[in-house]
Motif scaffolding. Structure first.
Motif, PDB file in Angstrom:
ATOM      1  N   TYR A   1       0.835  -1.200   0.000  1.00  0.00           N
ATOM      2  CA  TYR A   1       0.000   0.000   0.000  1.00  0.00           C
ATOM      3  C   TYR A   1       0.875   1.258   0.000  1.00  0.00           C
ATOM      4  CZ  TYR A   1      -3.429   3.508   1.230  1.00  0.00           C
ATOM      5  OH  TYR A   1      -4.208   4.633   1.231  1.00  0.00           O
ATOM      6  N   GLY A   2       1.907   1.255   0.841  1.00  0.00           N
ATOM      7  CA  GLY A   2       2.830   2.387   0.890  1.00  0.00           C
ATOM      8  C   GLY A   2       3.486   2.621  -0.464  1.00  0.00           C
ATOM      9  N   LEU A   3       3.871   1.549  -1.140  1.00  0.00           N
ATOM     10  CA  LEU A   3       4.481   1.667  -2.456  1.00  0.00           C
ATOM     11  C   LEU A   3       3.518   2.333  -3.433  1.00  0.00           C
ATOM     12  CD1 LEU A   3       6.762   1.054  -4.471  1.00  0.00           C
ATOM     13  CD2 LEU A   3       5.731  -1.218  -4.786  1.00  0.00           C
ATOM     14  N   ARG A   4       2.269   1.910  -3.415  1.00  0.00           N
ATOM     15  CA  ARG A   4       1.282   2.490  -4.327  1.00  0.00           C
ATOM     16  C   ARG A   4       1.066   3.976  -4.034  1.00  0.00           C
ATOM     17  NH1 ARG A   4      -3.880   0.842  -3.372  1.00  0.00           N
ATOM     18  NH2 ARG A   4      -3.280  -1.327  -3.587  1.00  0.00           N
ATOM     19  N   VAL A   5       0.922   4.313  -2.748  1.00  0.00           N
ATOM     20  CA  VAL A   5       0.715   5.706  -2.358  1.00  0.00           C
ATOM     21  C   VAL A   5       1.925   6.551  -2.747  1.00  0.00           C
ATOM     22  CG1 VAL A   5       0.512   7.263  -0.365  1.00  0.00           C
ATOM     23  CG2 VAL A   5      -0.895   5.205  -0.489  1.00  0.00           C
ATOM     24  N   LEU A   6       3.099   6.067  -2.437  1.00  0.00           N
ATOM     25  CA  LEU A   6       4.316   6.820  -2.742  1.00  0.00           C
ATOM     26  C   LEU A   6       4.515   6.992  -4.247  1.00  0.00           C
ATOM     27  CD1 LEU A   6       6.565   5.255   0.006  1.00  0.00           C
ATOM     28  CD2 LEU A   6       5.811   7.649  -0.095  1.00  0.00           C
ATOM     29  N   LYS A   7       4.184   5.963  -5.033  1.00  0.00           N
ATOM     30  CA  LYS A   7       4.272   6.083  -6.490  1.00  0.00           C
ATOM     31  C   LYS A   7       3.301   7.150  -6.990  1.00  0.00           C
ATOM     32  CE  LYS A   7       5.816   1.515  -8.053  1.00  0.00           C
ATOM     33  NZ  LYS A   7       5.428   0.308  -8.816  1.00  0.00           N
ATOM     34  N   GLN A   8       2.104   7.155  -6.434  1.00  0.00           N
ATOM     35  CA  GLN A   8       1.105   8.126  -6.866  1.00  0.00           C
ATOM     36  C   GLN A   8       1.553   9.554  -6.522  1.00  0.00           C
ATOM     37  OE1 GLN A   8      -2.886   7.202  -5.692  1.00  0.00           O
ATOM     38  NE2 GLN A   8      -3.705   9.074  -6.547  1.00  0.00           N
ATOM     39  N   ILE A   9       2.031   9.749  -5.307  1.00  0.00           N
ATOM     40  CA  ILE A   9       2.486  11.080  -4.892  1.00  0.00           C
ATOM     41  C   ILE A   9       3.679  11.513  -5.743  1.00  0.00           C
ATOM     42  CG2 ILE A   9       3.481  12.444  -3.011  1.00  0.00           C
ATOM     43  CD1 ILE A   9       1.856  10.601  -1.093  1.00  0.00           C
ATOM     44  N   ALA A  10       4.612  10.589  -5.961  1.00  0.00           N
ATOM     45  CA  ALA A  10       5.786  10.907  -6.774  1.00  0.00           C
ATOM     46  C   ALA A  10       5.366  11.277  -8.195  1.00  0.00           C
ATOM     47  CB  ALA A  10       6.753   9.720  -6.793  1.00  0.00           C
ATOM     48  N   GLY A  11       4.389  10.568  -8.733  1.00  0.00           N
ATOM     49  CA  GLY A  11       3.898  10.874 -10.068  1.00  0.00           C
ATOM     50  C   GLY A  11       3.252  12.248 -10.144  1.00  0.00           C
ATOM     51  N   GLU A  12       2.526  12.601  -9.092  1.00  0.00           N
ATOM     52  CA  GLU A  12       1.848  13.902  -9.058  1.00  0.00           C
ATOM     53  C   GLU A  12       2.820  15.056  -8.849  1.00  0.00           C
ATOM     54  OE1 GLU A  12      -1.097  13.499  -5.979  1.00  0.00           O
ATOM     55  OE2 GLU A  12      -2.275  12.053  -7.132  1.00  0.00           O
ATOM     56  N   THR A  13       3.896  14.813  -8.110  1.00  0.00           N
ATOM     57  CA  THR A  13       4.837  15.884  -7.777  1.00  0.00           C
ATOM     58  C   THR A  13       6.057  15.921  -8.687  1.00  0.00           C
ATOM     59  OG1 THR A  13       6.029  14.497  -6.192  1.00  0.00           O
ATOM     60  CG2 THR A  13       4.178  15.833  -5.331  1.00  0.00           C
ATOM     61  N   GLY A  14       6.307  14.824  -9.392  1.00  0.00           N
ATOM     62  CA  GLY A  14       7.496  14.745 -10.226  1.00  0.00           C
ATOM     63  C   GLY A  14       8.763  14.449  -9.451  1.00  0.00           C
ATOM     64  N   LEU A  15       8.621  14.104  -8.179  1.00  0.00           N
ATOM     65  CA  LEU A  15       9.769  13.794  -7.329  1.00  0.00           C
ATOM     66  C   LEU A  15      10.048  12.292  -7.321  1.00  0.00           C
ATOM     67  CD1 LEU A  15       8.812  15.897  -4.170  1.00  0.00           C
ATOM     68  CD2 LEU A  15      10.632  16.417  -5.808  1.00  0.00           C
ATOM     69  N   PRO A  16      11.298  11.902  -7.070  1.00  0.00           N
ATOM     70  CA  PRO A  16      11.561  10.481  -6.806  1.00  0.00           C
ATOM     71  C   PRO A  16      10.872  10.096  -5.491  1.00  0.00           C
ATOM     72  CG  PRO A  16      13.611  11.715  -7.150  1.00  0.00           C
ATOM     73  CD  PRO A  16      12.509  12.704  -7.056  1.00  0.00           C
ATOM     74  N   ILE A  17      10.502   8.854  -5.361  1.00  0.00           N
ATOM     75  CA  ILE A  17       9.814   8.390  -4.149  1.00  0.00           C
ATOM     76  C   ILE A  17      10.602   8.734  -2.893  1.00  0.00           C
ATOM     77  CG2 ILE A  17       9.209   6.287  -2.866  1.00  0.00           C
ATOM     78  CD1 ILE A  17       8.020   5.202  -5.468  1.00  0.00           C
ATOM     79  N   THR A  18      11.902   8.599  -2.939  1.00  0.00           N
ATOM     80  CA  THR A  18      12.718   8.850  -1.741  1.00  0.00           C
ATOM     81  C   THR A  18      12.697  10.310  -1.305  1.00  0.00           C
ATOM     82  OG1 THR A  18      14.683   9.057  -3.131  1.00  0.00           O
ATOM     83  CG2 THR A  18      14.263   6.891  -2.119  1.00  0.00           C
ATOM     84  N   GLU A  19      12.208  11.212  -2.159  1.00  0.00           N
ATOM     85  CA  GLU A  19      12.150  12.622  -1.805  1.00  0.00           C
ATOM     86  C   GLU A  19      10.751  13.100  -1.427  1.00  0.00           C
ATOM     87  OE1 GLU A  19      14.115  15.189  -4.612  1.00  0.00           O
ATOM     88  OE2 GLU A  19      15.765  13.770  -4.857  1.00  0.00           O
ATOM     89  N   VAL A  20       9.774  12.196  -1.424  1.00  0.00           N
ATOM     90  CA  VAL A  20       8.418  12.563  -1.011  1.00  0.00           C
ATOM     91  C   VAL A  20       8.444  12.878   0.483  1.00  0.00           C
ATOM     92  CG1 VAL A  20       6.064  11.692  -0.696  1.00  0.00           C
ATOM     93  CG2 VAL A  20       7.285  11.224  -2.825  1.00  0.00           C
ATOM     94  N   SER A  21       7.890  14.016   0.852  1.00  0.00           N
ATOM     95  CA  SER A  21       7.937  14.454   2.252  1.00  0.00           C
ATOM     96  C   SER A  21       6.736  13.940   3.044  1.00  0.00           C
ATOM     97  CB  SER A  21       7.949  15.986   2.325  1.00  0.00           C
ATOM     98  OG  SER A  21       6.675  16.500   1.945  1.00  0.00           O
ATOM     99  N   ASN A  22       6.897  13.958   4.359  1.00  0.00           N
ATOM    100  CA  ASN A  22       5.788  13.589   5.242  1.00  0.00           C
ATOM    101  C   ASN A  22       4.569  14.467   4.970  1.00  0.00           C
ATOM    102  OD1 ASN A  22       7.853  12.032   6.307  1.00  0.00           O
ATOM    103  ND2 ASN A  22       7.254  12.408   8.421  1.00  0.00           N
ATOM    104  N   GLN A  23       4.785  15.760   4.764  1.00  0.00           N
ATOM    105  CA  GLN A  23       3.674  16.672   4.510  1.00  0.00           C
ATOM    106  C   GLN A  23       2.940  16.301   3.226  1.00  0.00           C
ATOM    107  OE1 GLN A  23       2.487  19.124   6.661  1.00  0.00           O
ATOM    108  NE2 GLN A  23       0.768  18.956   5.234  1.00  0.00           N
TER     109      GLN A  23
END
Length: 135
Positions: free
Chosen positions: A34-56
């Motif tokens: 689930y975390g992988l899916r959420v992080l992929k979605q956020i990364a896709g929306e922000t253009g950031l690598p998953i490792t740079e997605v912030s808590n906020q």
């Protein structure tokens, strides 16, 4: 139905259920998927690598996710708790990516499940518990 089962696709649940894992390991595996899916979605929306997605960014995503809003009454303490769970999924996801020689973005459900099966076997042989639940 186990916790987080509502947050996974049926085929993801089936993949986890077929694995030779303890209940704790299955929970950790489901959480990582689930975390992988959420992080992929956020990364896709922000253009950031998953490792740079912030808590906020994770917290904002939780606030705006309709499936969560429909399933659970969300307040600030839940947002913080759930954000910590999603962010904690990075620890095993990073390890899996290193072991398969790719990036987190490239990971598949099968790779995540296989890693937890291997890790669970090692931990049982060593007499230790599931790593991901050691938050």
């Amino acid at each position: 139905m186990e916790p987080l089962a509502d947050f996974l696709k049926p085929e993801e649940c089936a993949e986890v259920d077929m694995a030779l894992l303890s209940s704790k390991e299955k929970f950790s595996t489901r959480l990582a998927i689930y975390g992988l899916r959420v992080l992929k979605q956020i990364a896709g929306e922000t253009g950031l690598p998953i490792t740079e997605v912030s808590n906020q960014q994770v917290m904002d995503w939780i606030k705006n996710d309709e499936s969560i809003q429909q399933s659970i009454q969300v307040d600030a303490s839940f947002e913080n708790f759930f954000t910590n769970l999603v962010v904690a999924s990075l620890r095993p996801l990073k390890q899996i990516a290193v072991e398969v020689g790719g990036t987190i973005e490239q990971l598949t459900v099968k790779q995540v499940v296989a890693w937890f099966v291997k890790d669970g076997k090692i931990r049982r042989e060593q007499g230790t518990d599931a790593a991901f639940l050691d938050l």
